[in-house]
Motif scaffolding. Structure first.
Motif, PDB file in Angstrom:
ATOM      1  N   SER A   1       0.827  -1.209   0.000  1.00 33.59           N
ATOM      2  CA  SER A   1       0.000   0.000   0.000  1.00 33.59           C
ATOM      3  C   SER A   1       0.859   1.257   0.000  1.00 33.59           C
ATOM      4  CB  SER A   1      -0.924  -0.005   1.224  1.00 33.59           C
ATOM      5  OG  SER A   1      -1.770  -1.136   1.218  1.00 33.59           O
ATOM      6  N   LEU A   2       1.962   1.226   0.744  1.00 32.87           N
ATOM      7  CA  LEU A   2       2.863   2.382   0.754  1.00 32.87           C
ATOM      8  C   LEU A   2       3.476   2.623  -0.626  1.00 32.87           C
ATOM      9  CD1 LEU A   2       4.811   2.160   4.141  1.00 32.87           C
ATOM     10  CD2 LEU A   2       2.820   3.554   3.555  1.00 32.87           C
ATOM     11  N   CYS A   3       3.802   1.546  -1.320  1.00 35.45           N
ATOM     12  CA  CYS A   3       4.342   1.695  -2.676  1.00 35.45           C
ATOM     13  C   CYS A   3       3.322   2.350  -3.604  1.00 35.45           C
ATOM     14  CB  CYS A   3       4.760   0.335  -3.231  1.00 35.45           C
ATOM     15  SG  CYS A   3       6.241  -0.364  -2.471  1.00 35.45           S
ATOM     16  N   VAL A   4       2.065   1.966  -3.449  1.00 37.08           N
ATOM     17  CA  VAL A   4       1.014   2.572  -4.274  1.00 37.08           C
ATOM     18  C   VAL A   4       0.888   4.062  -3.966  1.00 37.08           C
ATOM     19  CG1 VAL A   4      -1.453   2.571  -4.779  1.00 37.08           C
ATOM     20  CG2 VAL A   4      -0.242   0.408  -4.510  1.00 37.08           C
ATOM     21  N   LEU A   5       0.889   4.417  -2.680  1.00 33.94           N
ATOM     22  CA  LEU A   5       0.812   5.830  -2.307  1.00 33.94           C
ATOM     23  C   LEU A   5       2.021   6.607  -2.822  1.00 33.94           C
ATOM     24  CD1 LEU A   5      -0.524   5.647   1.370  1.00 33.94           C
ATOM     25  CD2 LEU A   5      -1.735   6.481  -0.648  1.00 33.94           C
ATOM     26  N   ALA A   6       3.203   5.996  -2.723  1.00 40.95           N
ATOM     27  CA  ALA A   6       4.409   6.663  -3.221  1.00 40.95           C
ATOM     28  C   ALA A   6       4.322   6.892  -4.726  1.00 40.95           C
ATOM     29  CB  ALA A   6       5.642   5.834  -2.876  1.00 40.95           C
ATOM     30  N   GLN A   7       3.767   5.934  -5.440  1.00 36.83           N
ATOM     31  CA  GLN A   7       3.577   6.098  -6.881  1.00 36.83           C
ATOM     32  C   GLN A   7       2.672   7.285  -7.194  1.00 36.83           C
ATOM     33  OE1 GLN A   7       2.121   2.130  -7.846  1.00 36.83           O
ATOM     34  NE2 GLN A   7       3.724   1.989  -9.384  1.00 36.83           N
ATOM     35  N   ILE A   8       1.565   7.353  -6.461  1.00 34.77           N
ATOM     36  CA  ILE A   8       0.604   8.436  -6.698  1.00 34.77           C
ATOM     37  C   ILE A   8       1.256   9.794  -6.439  1.00 34.77           C
ATOM     38  CG2 ILE A   8      -1.565   9.458  -5.901  1.00 34.77           C
ATOM     39  CD1 ILE A   8      -2.520   6.611  -5.284  1.00 34.77           C
ATOM     40  N   LEU A   9       1.989   9.884  -5.330  1.00 33.34           N
ATOM     41  CA  LEU A   9       2.643  11.152  -4.997  1.00 33.34           C
ATOM     42  C   LEU A   9       3.693  11.523  -6.043  1.00 33.34           C
ATOM     43  CD1 LEU A   9       3.094  10.761  -1.133  1.00 33.34           C
ATOM     44  CD2 LEU A   9       1.428  12.175  -2.349  1.00 33.34           C
ATOM     45  N   LEU A  10       4.495  10.549  -6.435  1.00 31.59           N
ATOM     46  CA  LEU A  10       5.533  10.831  -7.432  1.00 31.59           C
ATOM     47  C   LEU A  10       4.916  11.262  -8.758  1.00 31.59           C
ATOM     48  CD1 LEU A  10       8.525  10.818  -8.190  1.00 31.59           C
ATOM     49  CD2 LEU A  10       8.299   8.388  -8.762  1.00 31.59           C
ATOM     50  N   TYR A  11       3.851  10.586  -9.147  1.00 30.91           N
ATOM     51  CA  TYR A  11       3.203  10.919 -10.421  1.00 30.91           C
ATOM     52  C   TYR A  11       2.630  12.332 -10.391  1.00 30.91           C
ATOM     53  CZ  TYR A  11       0.156  10.590 -14.480  1.00 30.91           C
ATOM     54  OH  TYR A  11      -0.457  10.814 -15.682  1.00 30.91           O
ATOM     55  N   THR A  12       1.978  12.683  -9.281  1.00 32.94           N
ATOM     56  CA  THR A  12       1.374  14.018  -9.213  1.00 32.94           C
ATOM     57  C   THR A  12       2.435  15.119  -9.192  1.00 32.94           C
ATOM     58  OG1 THR A  12       1.245  13.786  -6.800  1.00 32.94           O
ATOM     59  CG2 THR A  12      -0.721  13.233  -8.070  1.00 32.94           C
ATOM     60  N   TRP A  13       3.531  14.905  -8.470  1.00 29.87           N
ATOM     61  CA  TRP A  13       4.571  15.928  -8.404  1.00 29.87           C
ATOM     62  C   TRP A  13       5.306  16.082  -9.738  1.00 29.87           C
ATOM     63  CZ3 TRP A  13       5.240  19.698  -5.064  1.00 29.87           C
ATOM     64  CH2 TRP A  13       4.685  19.572  -3.792  1.00 29.87           C
ATOM     65  N   ILE A  14       5.285  15.044 -10.560  1.00 31.19           N
ATOM     66  CA  ILE A  14       5.945  15.126 -11.869  1.00 31.19           C
ATOM     67  C   ILE A  14       5.033  15.764 -12.912  1.00 31.19           C
ATOM     68  CG2 ILE A  14       6.869  13.754 -13.787  1.00 31.19           C
ATOM     69  CD1 ILE A  14       7.878  11.754 -11.733  1.00 31.19           C
ATOM     70  N   ASN A  15       3.750  15.399 -12.871  1.00 28.39           N
ATOM     71  CA  ASN A  15       2.863  15.747 -13.982  1.00 28.39           C
ATOM     72  C   ASN A  15       1.808  16.802 -13.661  1.00 28.39           C
ATOM     73  OD1 ASN A  15       3.642  13.560 -16.089  1.00 28.39           O
ATOM     74  ND2 ASN A  15       3.336  12.394 -14.212  1.00 28.39           N
ATOM     75  N   GLU A  16       1.568  17.102 -12.398  1.00 27.94           N
ATOM     76  CA  GLU A  16       0.487  18.023 -12.053  1.00 27.94           C
ATOM     77  C   GLU A  16       1.041  19.349 -11.534  1.00 27.94           C
ATOM     78  OE1 GLU A  16      -2.440  17.282 -12.862  1.00 27.94           O
ATOM     79  OE2 GLU A  16      -2.272  15.121 -13.178  1.00 27.94           O
ATOM     80  N   ASP A  17       0.130  20.316 -11.414  1.00 29.20           N
ATOM     81  CA  ASP A  17       0.510  21.612 -10.859  1.00 29.20           C
ATOM     82  C   ASP A  17       0.851  21.479  -9.381  1.00 29.20           C
ATOM     83  OD1 ASP A  17       0.053  22.779 -13.317  1.00 29.20           O
ATOM     84  OD2 ASP A  17      -2.055  23.227 -12.846  1.00 29.20           O
TER      85      ASP A  17
END
Length: 206
Positions: A166-182
């Motif tokens: 679950s932590l890996c999934v959360l880390a993925q979401i955070l990394l993706y948002t910081w790379i691609n979102e405002d």
């Protein structure tokens, strides 16, 4: 009906004519039976959740692989995402298998108790009665009624694997948002991820 009752007496299930129970006719105490049913339900849910997460990560991996072909993608960030995806898949697969093994072990408890009581009665010993005052915790009570061996390892393995997955999934979401979102979207997602992860961390101490 009479044939069925006669067959049950033959194989050692159900009450005897003198009012005593046959060695195989054992029932778990109410507290132990309720605990067993609750654990089966919990581990069934954990197996389903872990399987769904692993399946979702498999789909996400294909998306990452296809997006990595884009010229604008950052190779280092893509590698981190891929590593997190592989880790999430591995951890969740491990959690699902541990949960299935726990369900199997819990299902064998009545048979193991019946087998244990049969051995005691065959040497002239009486069947032990359940005494809640002599049980320190849930683990001791479940061991006393057949849940022996390395079941505690499977229980912890399932919980920790699902926790890490679950932590890996959360880390993925955070990394993706910081790379691609405002920035404001990334900050909002980070705050929400922190709040939603509190039960995940607390589950290790419950």
């Amino acid at each position: 009906m009479s044939l069925t009752c006669q067959h049950l007496r033959t194989v050692g299930v159900g009450p005897r004519r003198d009012g005593r129970n046959e060695p195989g006719g054992v029932e778990l105490p109410g507290v132990i039976a309720a605990t067993k049913d609750g654990m089966v339900s919990s581990f069934t849910t954990m197996a389903v959740v872990a399987t769904l997460l692993a399946s979702t990560e498999g789909v996400f991996l294909s998306i990452i692989k296809s997006s990595s072909q884009s010229p604008s993608s950052e190779p280092r960030n893509t590698k981190v995402m891929v590593i997190l995806t592989y880790l999430a898949i591995i951890f969740n697969i491990g959690a699902s298998w541990s949960a299935l093994r726990m369900i199997d072990a819990l299902g064998k408890m009545p048979f193991l108790v019946a087998q244990y009581n049969t051995k005691r009665m065959s040497v002239g010993k009486s069947v032990e009665q359940f005494d809640l005052e002599k049980v320190r915790d849930v683990a001791q009570g479940m061991r006393k009624y057949g849940l022996s061996g390395i079941w505690s390892f499977f229980a912890w393995h399932c919980s920790i694997s699902l926790f890490l997955g679950s932590l890996c999934v959360l880390a993925q979401i955070l990394l993706y948002t910081w790379i691609n979102e405002d920035a404001w979207v990334s900050i909002a997602v980070t705050v929400l991820a922190f709040i939603t992860s509190i039960p995940i961390f607390l589950s290790l101490f419950m």
